[in-house]
Enzyme design. Structure first.
Site, PDB file in Angstrom:
ATOM      1  N   TYR A   1      44.869  39.705  43.858  1.00  0.00           N
ATOM      2  CA  TYR A   1      43.513  39.395  43.388  1.00  0.00           C
ATOM      3  C   TYR A   1      42.879  38.218  44.112  1.00  0.00           C
ATOM      4  O   TYR A   1      43.530  37.483  44.825  1.00  0.00           O
ATOM      5  CB  TYR A   1      43.438  39.239  41.878  1.00  0.00           C
ATOM      6  N   GLU A   2      41.561  38.135  43.931  1.00  0.00           N
ATOM      7  CA  GLU A   2      40.703  37.178  44.653  1.00  0.00           C
ATOM      8  C   GLU A   2      40.858  37.307  46.163  1.00  0.00           C
ATOM      9  O   GLU A   2      40.881  36.332  46.910  1.00  0.00           O
ATOM     10  CB  GLU A   2      40.953  35.746  44.181  1.00  0.00           C
ATOM     11  N   GLY A   3      40.986  38.557  46.608  1.00  0.00           N
ATOM     12  CA  GLY A   3      41.124  38.852  48.032  1.00  0.00           C
ATOM     13  C   GLY A   3      42.573  39.108  48.382  1.00  0.00           C
ATOM     14  O   GLY A   3      43.384  38.179  48.360  1.00  0.00           O
TER      15      GLY A   3
END
Length: 402
Positions: free
Chosen positions: A363-365
């Protein structure tokens, strides 16, 4: 590492560790089993003055830096990765308002988040647009003094407990990512509902939900910054600022798993001696310690760069996120190995560390996307270094075989 931190840094770190040991660790296994949110832990964070520390003082926060945020997240995650992200995601959700909101929007929404009275979530990803965030399909059509939102959001950490959401939608679909705008959506807004909760592998104490918008009428005053088309830029700036928090979560998980592994191998006896006395085991632990300390320095460096107002922080934030989360996955997996059969059972907490660690690489890239970010930054750096220079590979015969 403590000697490299300021007195203020250490104050945040020590208060967070006390909360982690007194309130988080005793509940971590039960919260993981039930999936319940840690409301008692939230109350403890309030009483220790740790909620919303990243929010400016004029809006009820403490104007603490990203490094301070990372120190708190690291300590909480050392006891439970789910609690660590439950704390950090409030920064992810409120950074868009801090970075791009009007004074009126900040005055309305930031104080209750700073006080821990309201939780916030971040709505960017969709079923068809995860890594390719610019291809989102949720739309927002102007209708008088409202925008009408239609679409769905996916993977919204904190989704089921938040009262406020920062949401990204297309106001000008023909402009692609340049037509994305950001909105502040309150939970009780007509046409908005929280959808399915995901049955996740790890971080089970924090709900991850779908968000549904069906002719959802959001006041035009809730257009973030009162500007259409600034949404994608706001989202990318937010993620750059928030990624050290994910890296800190991973760092805390790695540290916590390492401490359990060190303790266990020092107590477990095989062949008439402790497992720790075997050189092969010492080498494993040494590698774990090296990787954790290297990750810590990179995470703290990225946080300090953001706090110092450095430009072009994307590369360093991406590096910290990649290295720390890959380290967390490696360290927690090795810790499970060091526990042997017990590492595969819920008798000990070590398998939970591995389950919690996996999401940090996603997550978050995703870490694959972070490498793309780093690679593009290196490409730009090459152009800068070679600009105006008449130097080619032919100037170096050893590379051409001549």
């Amino acid at each position: 590492m403590r000697e490299l931190l300021s007195k203020e840094n250490l104050d945040y770190k020590d208060r967070a560790r006390e909360v982690a040991e007194k309130y988080v660790r005793p509940q971590a296994a039960e919260l993981d089993r039930t999936g319940e949110y840690g409301w008692e832990i939230l109350e403890a964070l309030k009483s220790y003055g740790l909620t919303g520390i990243w929010i400016p003082k004029e809006y009820g926060g403490q104007s603490a830096g990203v490094l301070d945020l990372c120190l708190v997240v690291e300590e909480l995650s050392r006891a439970c990765g789910g609690v660590g992200v439950a704390y950090a995601v409030n920064a992810l959700g409120s950074f868009p308002i801090i970075l791009g909101g009007t004074d009126e929007q900040k005055e309305k929404y930031l104080p209750p988040i700073a006080a821990g009275e309201k939780l916030i979530a971040f709505g960017l990803s969709e079923k068809a647009s995860g890594s390719d965030a610019g291809s989102l399909r949720t739309t927002a059509v102007r209708d008088g003094d409202h925008f009408v939102l239609d679409g769905q959001k996916k993977w919204n950490t904190n989704g089921g407990v938040a009262s406020v959401y920062t949401v990204y939608a297309l106001t000008q679909p023909d402009r692609g990512m340049r037509g994305i705008s950001a909105f502040i959506v309150e939970r009780d807004t007509p046409g908005f509902r929280v959808g399915k909760r995901e049955d996740t592998l790890g971080i089970r104490t924090v709900p991850v939900n779908e968000l549904h918008f069906e002719s959802c009428r959001v006041p035009a005053a809730n257009l973030l910054g009162q500007r259409e088309g600034d949404g994608f830029k706001n989202a990318m700036m937010t993620l750059d600022r928030a990624r050290p928090g994910v890296a800190a979560q991973a760092l805390g998980l790695a540290q916590g798993a390492f401490e359990w592994a060190l303790r266990y191998t020092g107590e477990r006896r095989q062949f008439g001696q402790t497992v720790l006395s075997f050189q092969a085991i010492q080498f494993m632990l040494a590698d774990m310690a090296i990787q954790i300390e290297a990750a810590r320095h990179l995470v703290y460096a990225s946080a300090r760069a953001i706090d110092a107002g450095a430009k072009n922080i994307s590369q360093l934030a991406a590096m910290g996120k990649v290295f720390a989360t890959d380290t967390a996955m490696k360290v927690t997996t090795d810790a499970v190995q060091l526990f042997g059969g017990y590492g595969f059972c819920k008798d000990y907490p070590i398998e939970k560390y591995m389950r919690d660690a996996k999401i940090t690489q996603i997550y978050e890239g995703t870490n694959q996307i972070q490498r793309v970010v780093i690679g593009r930054a290196l490409t730009r750096e090459l152009k800068r270094l070679t600009e105006g220079l008449d130097v080619t590979v032919e100037h170096f015969p050893e590379y051409t075989g001549e």
